[in-house]
Design an enzyme around this catalytic site. Structure first.
Site, PDB file in Angstrom:
ATOM      1  N   LYS A  35       1.042  -1.081  -0.431  1.00 20.01           N
ATOM      2  CA  LYS A  35      -0.325  -0.484   0.017  1.00 20.01           C
ATOM      3  C   LYS A  35       0.901   1.190   0.368  1.00 20.01           C
ATOM      4  O   LYS A  35       0.437   2.189  -0.685  1.00 20.01           O
ATOM      5  CB  LYS A  35      -1.158  -0.111   1.321  1.00 20.01           C
ATOM      6  N   ARG A 112      -8.290   1.080  12.068  1.00 21.34           N
ATOM      7  CA  ARG A 112      -8.065  -0.302  12.492  1.00 21.34           C
ATOM      8  C   ARG A 112      -9.154  -0.792  13.354  1.00 21.34           C
ATOM      9  O   ARG A 112      -8.794  -2.460  12.773  1.00 21.34           O
ATOM     10  CB  ARG A 112      -6.453  -0.050  13.322  1.00 21.34           C
ATOM     11  N   ARG A 147      11.467  -8.861   2.203  1.00 21.47           N
ATOM     12  CA  ARG A 147      11.923  -7.731   2.504  1.00 21.47           C
ATOM     13  C   ARG A 147      12.785  -8.385   3.434  1.00 21.47           C
ATOM     14  O   ARG A 147      14.464  -7.150   3.867  1.00 21.47           O
ATOM     15  CB  ARG A 147      10.891  -7.334   2.874  1.00 21.47           C
ATOM     16  N   ARG A 153      15.531  -6.530   9.599  1.00 22.72           N
ATOM     17  CA  ARG A 153      14.159  -5.392  10.349  1.00 22.72           C
ATOM     18  C   ARG A 153      14.118  -6.109  11.201  1.00 22.72           C
ATOM     19  O   ARG A 153      14.345  -7.385  10.818  1.00 22.72           O
ATOM     20  CB  ARG A 153      12.895  -4.907   9.661  1.00 22.72           C
ATOM     21  N   ARG A 164       2.444 -10.558  13.376  1.00 19.96           N
ATOM     22  CA  ARG A 164       1.501  -9.256  12.621  1.00 19.96           C
ATOM     23  C   ARG A 164       0.184  -9.807  11.866  1.00 19.96           C
ATOM     24  O   ARG A 164      -0.461  -8.912  11.821  1.00 19.96           O
ATOM     25  CB  ARG A 164       2.418  -8.878  12.043  1.00 19.96           C
TER      26      ARG A 164
END
Length: 212
Positions: A35, A112, A147, A153, A164
């Site tokens: 997004k 959310r 990624r 990360r 997640r």
């Protein structure tokens, strides 16, 4: 433990925003749904302003303002930042953008939960459309692991990614359903190339922007 501070709400005049009568789009999509990339393309094509509640919170904390200091204490106590405070930050950012001639807004990662969307629409104005980037869990995991190879990360490992996604799916399913029932959801299968997905996005936004 010291009590968690209560952040005072600001009295914000939304007159200039209401007078501008520009469209507002909520952007919803899981981590790795692409997004962010799509939002950049939308901004470039339509002259909309891209606002992320997370970015606004981080900027406020970094600014060292009294409100930023209170927010830091809330986060350090492991509490959630009150919805109303996030709304105030969004309102202020919107008013700034209107001054600069913004043609509308992409509110990223929002809402959310259904209550968040309802409060936003009650206090600011109704959204024109909720753009939902729908990607299978399998693709999201693949993308996020890919990624991770370059991002460094800490939260890009298989176990954390699954968690997640689970959190995201649980929270977002009612939001998607809520706006689908209202006829305000653009569900975009975000599995193709960036340009293929953007072509579908523009087919929805062209109609929504024209009908403002």
């Amino acid at each position: 433990m010291p009590p968690v501070p209560v952040v005072e709400r600001k009295n914000i005049d939304l007159g200039p925003l209401k007078a501008a009568n520009v469209p507002i789009f909520f952007i919803v999509g899981g981590p790795g749904s692409g997004k962010g990339t799509q939002c950049e393309k939308i901004v470039a094509k339509y002259g909309l302003t891209h606002l992320s509640s997370g970015d606004l919170l981080r900027a406020e904390v970094k600014s060292g303002s009294p409100r930023g200091t209170q927010l830091t204490k809330i986060m350090e106590a492991g509490e959630l930042v009150p919805l109303e405070v996030v709304l105030d930050l969004i309102k202020e950012a919107m008013l700034e953008a209107i001054k600069k001639g913004s043609k509308g807004f992409l509110i990223d990662g929002y809402p959310r939960e259904v209550k968040q969307g309802e409060q936003f629409e009650a206090e600011i104005q109704p959204s024109k459309l909720v753009v939902y980037f729908d990607v299978s869990e399998e693709t999201l995991v693949k993308r996020l692991l890919h990624r991770a190879k370059t991002s460094g990360r800490a939260d890009d490992n298989m176990e954390t990614i699954k968690k997640r996604l689970h959190t995201f799916n649980n929270a977002t399913a009612p939001v998607v359903l809520h706006y689908e029932k209202k006829g305000k959801l653009a569900r975009i299968k975000a599995e193709g190339s960036v340009d293929e997905i953007f072509a579908v996005v523009t087919s929805h936004l062209d109609k929504a922007v024209a009908g403002k």
